[in-house]
Design an enzyme around this catalytic site. Sequence first.
Site, PDB file in Angstrom:
ATOM      1  N   ALA A 127      -9.663 -66.391 -20.004  1.00 32.03           N
ATOM      2  CA  ALA A 127      -8.950 -66.126 -21.236  1.00 32.03           C
ATOM      3  C   ALA A 127      -9.054 -64.620 -21.202  1.00 32.03           C
ATOM      4  O   ALA A 127     -10.008 -64.111 -20.494  1.00 32.03           O
ATOM      5  CB  ALA A 127      -9.777 -66.548 -22.169  1.00 32.03           C
TER       6      ALA A 127
ATOM      7  N   GLY B 253     -11.034 -70.044 -18.664  1.00 27.09           N
ATOM      8  CA  GLY B 253      -9.850 -70.698 -18.931  1.00 27.09           C
ATOM      9  C   GLY B 253      -8.879 -71.006 -18.138  1.00 27.09           C
ATOM     10  O   GLY B 253      -7.940 -72.035 -18.329  1.00 27.09           O
TER      11      GLY B 253
ATOM     12  N   GLU C  19     -10.041 -74.305 -16.838  1.00 23.16           N
ATOM     13  CA  GLU C  19      -9.785 -75.031 -17.947  1.00 23.16           C
ATOM     14  C   GLU C  19      -8.483 -75.630 -17.826  1.00 23.16           C
ATOM     15  O   GLU C  19      -7.951 -76.607 -18.122  1.00 23.16           O
ATOM     16  CB  GLU C  19     -10.323 -74.633 -19.245  1.00 23.16           C
TER      17      GLU C  19
ATOM     18  N   GLU D 277     -18.407 -68.484 -18.574  1.00 22.51           N
ATOM     19  CA  GLU D 277     -18.570 -68.032 -20.083  1.00 22.51           C
ATOM     20  C   GLU D 277     -19.985 -67.648 -20.334  1.00 22.51           C
ATOM     21  O   GLU D 277     -19.975 -66.727 -21.256  1.00 22.51           O
ATOM     22  CB  GLU D 277     -18.005 -68.980 -21.032  1.00 22.51           C
TER      23      GLU D 277
HETATM   24  N1  COA Z   1      -9.734 -60.868 -19.172  1.00 25.22           N
HETATM   25  C1  COA Z   1      -9.112 -59.686 -19.101  1.00 25.22           C
HETATM   26  N2  COA Z   1      -8.796 -58.918 -17.966  1.00 25.22           N
HETATM   27  C2  COA Z   1      -9.246 -59.336 -16.845  1.00 25.22           C
HETATM   28  C3  COA Z   1      -9.666 -60.772 -16.861  1.00 25.22           C
HETATM   29  C4  COA Z   1      -9.882 -61.386 -17.814  1.00 25.22           C
HETATM   30  N3  COA Z   1     -10.540 -62.606 -18.008  1.00 25.22           N
HETATM   31  N4  COA Z   1      -9.973 -60.722 -15.537  1.00 25.22           N
HETATM   32  C5  COA Z   1      -9.647 -59.682 -14.914  1.00 25.22           C
HETATM   33  N5  COA Z   1      -9.032 -58.799 -15.808  1.00 25.22           N
HETATM   34  C6  COA Z   1      -8.566 -57.574 -15.584  1.00 25.22           C
HETATM   35  C7  COA Z   1      -9.740 -56.530 -15.034  1.00 25.22           C
HETATM   36  O1  COA Z   1     -10.208 -56.057 -16.391  1.00 25.22           O
HETATM   37  C8  COA Z   1      -8.898 -55.488 -14.443  1.00 25.22           C
HETATM   38  O2  COA Z   1      -7.947 -54.799 -15.111  1.00 25.22           O
HETATM   39  P1  COA Z   1      -7.838 -53.284 -15.178  1.00 25.22           P
HETATM   40  O3  COA Z   1      -7.399 -53.035 -13.775  1.00 25.22           O
HETATM   41  O4  COA Z   1      -7.058 -52.665 -16.085  1.00 25.22           O
HETATM   42  O5  COA Z   1      -9.133 -52.769 -15.094  1.00 25.22           O
HETATM   43  C9  COA Z   1      -7.993 -56.390 -13.503  1.00 25.22           C
HETATM   44  O6  COA Z   1      -7.695 -57.693 -14.259  1.00 25.22           O
HETATM   45  C10 COA Z   1      -8.568 -56.475 -12.110  1.00 25.22           C
HETATM   46  O7  COA Z   1      -9.779 -57.097 -12.156  1.00 25.22           O
HETATM   47  P2  COA Z   1     -10.880 -56.524 -11.376  1.00 25.22           P
HETATM   48  O8  COA Z   1     -12.121 -57.048 -12.159  1.00 25.22           O
HETATM   49  O9  COA Z   1     -10.736 -55.233 -11.156  1.00 25.22           O
HETATM   50  O10 COA Z   1     -10.931 -57.385 -10.054  1.00 25.22           O
HETATM   51  P3  COA Z   1     -12.052 -57.732  -8.967  1.00 25.22           P
HETATM   52  O11 COA Z   1     -11.285 -58.175  -7.792  1.00 25.22           O
HETATM   53  O12 COA Z   1     -13.143 -56.753  -8.872  1.00 25.22           O
HETATM   54  O13 COA Z   1     -12.615 -58.891  -9.449  1.00 25.22           O
HETATM   55  C11 COA Z   1     -12.953 -61.073 -10.701  1.00 25.22           C
HETATM   56  C12 COA Z   1     -11.950 -60.439  -9.626  1.00 25.22           C
HETATM   57  C13 COA Z   1     -12.106 -62.334 -11.043  1.00 25.22           C
HETATM   58  C14 COA Z   1     -14.298 -61.493 -10.015  1.00 25.22           C
HETATM   59  C15 COA Z   1     -13.233 -60.519 -12.005  1.00 25.22           C
HETATM   60  O14 COA Z   1     -12.045 -59.573 -12.414  1.00 25.22           O
HETATM   61  C16 COA Z   1     -13.828 -61.163 -13.403  1.00 25.22           C
HETATM   62  O15 COA Z   1     -14.930 -61.425 -13.097  1.00 25.22           O
HETATM   63  N6  COA Z   1     -13.034 -61.434 -14.301  1.00 25.22           N
HETATM   64  C17 COA Z   1     -13.483 -62.214 -15.325  1.00 25.22           C
HETATM   65  C18 COA Z   1     -13.740 -63.475 -15.247  1.00 25.22           C
HETATM   66  C19 COA Z   1     -14.205 -64.300 -16.229  1.00 25.22           C
HETATM   67  O16 COA Z   1     -15.360 -64.113 -16.882  1.00 25.22           O
HETATM   68  N7  COA Z   1     -13.538 -65.241 -17.046  1.00 25.22           N
HETATM   69  C20 COA Z   1     -13.889 -66.076 -18.127  1.00 25.22           C
HETATM   70  C21 COA Z   1     -13.479 -65.435 -19.190  1.00 25.22           C
HETATM   71  S1  COA Z   1     -13.700 -66.443 -20.711  1.00 25.22           S
END
Ligand code: COA
Length: 260
Positions: free
Chosen positions: A66, A112, A115, A135
Amino acid sequence: MAFENLLIENKGRIQYIIINRESKLNALNKATIAELHTAFADAFKNPEVGGVIITGAGQKAFVAGADIAEFASLDIKGGTELALLGHTTVFDFIENGKKPVIAAINGFALGGGLELAMACHIRIASDNAKMGLPEVSLGLIPGYGGTQRLTRLVGKGKALEMIMTADMITAPEALNLGLVNHVVSPEELLPKAEDLLNKILTRAPLAIAAAIKSVNDGTRDGVNGFGTEVKEFGKCFGTEDFKEGVAAFLGKRKAEFKGK
Ligand code: COA
């Protein structure tokens, strides 16, 4: 209909729904949730669509969760409403749809995103996909059905381990746990999903819908899945497809089902 956050493509009787927010790793913001409801409602209604493959745009992510940026301003009421809206309009809506839906997991499927994949009827992952429910590292728990659907798919012990550690698992690990049905190379992902869905689409559509309903009812509190099976089995005998299926078998020819 044109969407801001989704791409819709049709290939024969298959409809692709592609989440298209690549710069945010296809994170599900409120607008995307609303569009997903509309896209699935359209696909389930459209007689030319037999089933759906859902995937994420780009090479990196199916859906990375999400949209965390939208969480920041929520309070208890807002969080509860967000979860409820997601459950009813997208996650339960897909699971209870009358047409088969396959998730083609092409990269990160987190929160999400996992999910969403778990609400689909079948999951296929590319061998570089990573899955998890992270989460608790945000001070939250899964809110789009993850605590329930992960437990049903992999069992309570492993579900609690994944949810409490917030760790990601690899595609082969997910296969081993029964979280995904198949793991293939990235190039094979969509062809494999299409092969599987095209095979399902040669079967009787009303029987497929009855099977989805019966299996789902078995996981529903207070609902007797065996009772649903008996009722749905009986109803199949009243369909034209049943007559066609039996006639085709006896006539040693391929059945031509009409979904009637
Ligand atoms: N919500 C909002 N934005 C998200 C996102 C999310 N769940 N997951 C990734 N993004 C965005 C990042 O903020 C970034 O945006 P920006 O370029 O404007 O800063 C872009 O997507 C790329 O992500 P980034 O984190 O730079 O890529 P990465 O390769 O370093 O890491 C992940 C990849 C998936 C490990 C990391 O993005 C992450 O941990 N995301 C969140 C996962 C999460 O906790 N999901 C559950 C949410 S309830």
